[in-house]
Design a protein around this motif. Sequence first.
Motif, short mmCIF file in Angstrom:
data_model
loop_
_atom_site.label_atom_id
_atom_site.label_comp_id
_atom_site.label_asym_id
_atom_site.label_seq_id
_atom_site.Cartn_x
_atom_site.Cartn_y
_atom_site.Cartn_z
N ALA A 242 31.25 32.81 5.97
CA ALA A 242 29.67 32.75 6.03
C ALA A 242 29.46 34.02 7.24
O ALA A 242 30.37 34.28 8.06
CB ALA A 242 29.52 31.46 6.38
N ASP A 244 27.18 35.50 10.01
CA ASP A 244 25.66 35.26 10.75
C ASP A 244 25.49 36.45 11.75
O ASP A 244 26.18 36.55 12.64
CB ASP A 244 26.02 34.07 11.70
N ARG A 279 35.38 26.18 6.21
CA ARG A 279 34.48 27.41 6.41
C ARG A 279 34.92 28.36 7.70
O ARG A 279 35.35 27.93 8.70
CB ARG A 279 32.95 26.69 6.73
N THR A 281 33.25 31.39 9.87
CA THR A 281 32.10 32.15 10.24
C THR A 281 32.23 33.31 10.98
O THR A 281 33.03 33.20 11.98
CB THR A 281 31.09 31.30 10.82
N ARG A 283 30.37 35.74 13.43
CA ARG A 283 28.98 36.06 13.77
C ARG A 283 29.00 37.06 14.97
O ARG A 283 29.92 37.50 15.32
CB ARG A 283 28.75 34.76 14.81
#
Length: 374
Positions: A242, A244, A279, A281, A283
């Motif tokens: 993911a 961000d 997951r 992530t 960022r």
Amino acid sequence: MSRGREAARRSPGPRNTGDPWGGVRPFSIKTKLGALVVTSVLITTGLSVIAVHTKTELRFITVFSMIATLLITQFVAHSLTAPLDEMNAVARSISHGDYTRRVRENRRDELGDLAVTINRMADDLEAQDLQRKELVANVSHELRTPIAGLRAVLENIVDGVTEADPETMRTALGQTERLGRLVETLLDLSRLDNGVIPLRKRRFEVWPYLSGVLKEANMVASARAGIASGSGSHTRTDVHLALDVFPPELTAHADPERIHQVVSNLIDNAVKHSPPHGRVTVRARRGELPESLELEVLDEGPGIPRSEWRRVFERFNRGSVSRPHGPGSDGGTGLGLAIARWAVDLHGGRIGVAESERGCRILITLPGLPSTTG
């Protein structure tokens, strides 16, 4: 190599010269030889005076003087030749590739200074040998991923799994170009000691850049998922990546190729230690200075014990987790985080493990453009 010796070698301060007397040695070789001559003269003179008073024949006095002088000379000569023999043995070991032996530094004369110099030389040679080995390990680690990805694409084409359409060939071309860039980048490691590492900084948009990095990570993992390989890179497809980025128009000023090394290695490490269907992530946030950047890579794995937060970035350190989580993972080579720290250090940034409620959180701060105020 002991950490104390390595820390002493890398210390920016001046080295200890091993001469507490400020250049004036009360036990120098010149002093010892002068004392030998004076002692011999005093013995001969004393025996001659005794012979005059006792009316002893001169030949006996001469014999006694020679014996006493020879004994003293032998003692002084042994004190000088014994450390030379030890230095010769250590030098011979060094010439044969054994950099672990050292000369005892327990003298306050010129030979003591020579012992310090030989030990420094051994430290430097040992460090250079270690750097050479680490260079080979770094090259092997970094070249495995694009080679494995390119091989997977080509094998799929040969086996008829995929067609040689433009999209597939673009994938192969991208891996080939990545391989070429990595070769050029890793060759720069040979100039680390001199601090001459080129940084090609430029302004770039963070969202599309990181999207490309994550897309490439997914693409390589998918292409290699069916291939058994001990390359040290993950082959897992069950972990979701993911992104961000805020604000969406965020920009940064850095070397994109070096940052690619950082993010890809951190993603690779996070995926290996993620639980099934976990997951990871990535960022990105704006830093304090213009065009500065704060990056975070978070996973849902077991995390890193606080006691290992500093050691985790050392080369060949694989942490305390005996086995990585999830199918298709392996222990790697313990170089991913070390390479990430190297690339961040080149930018003058910071990288470290940060507090996290779950899993592991790696925080990177890149300085961006220097401030023009003040």
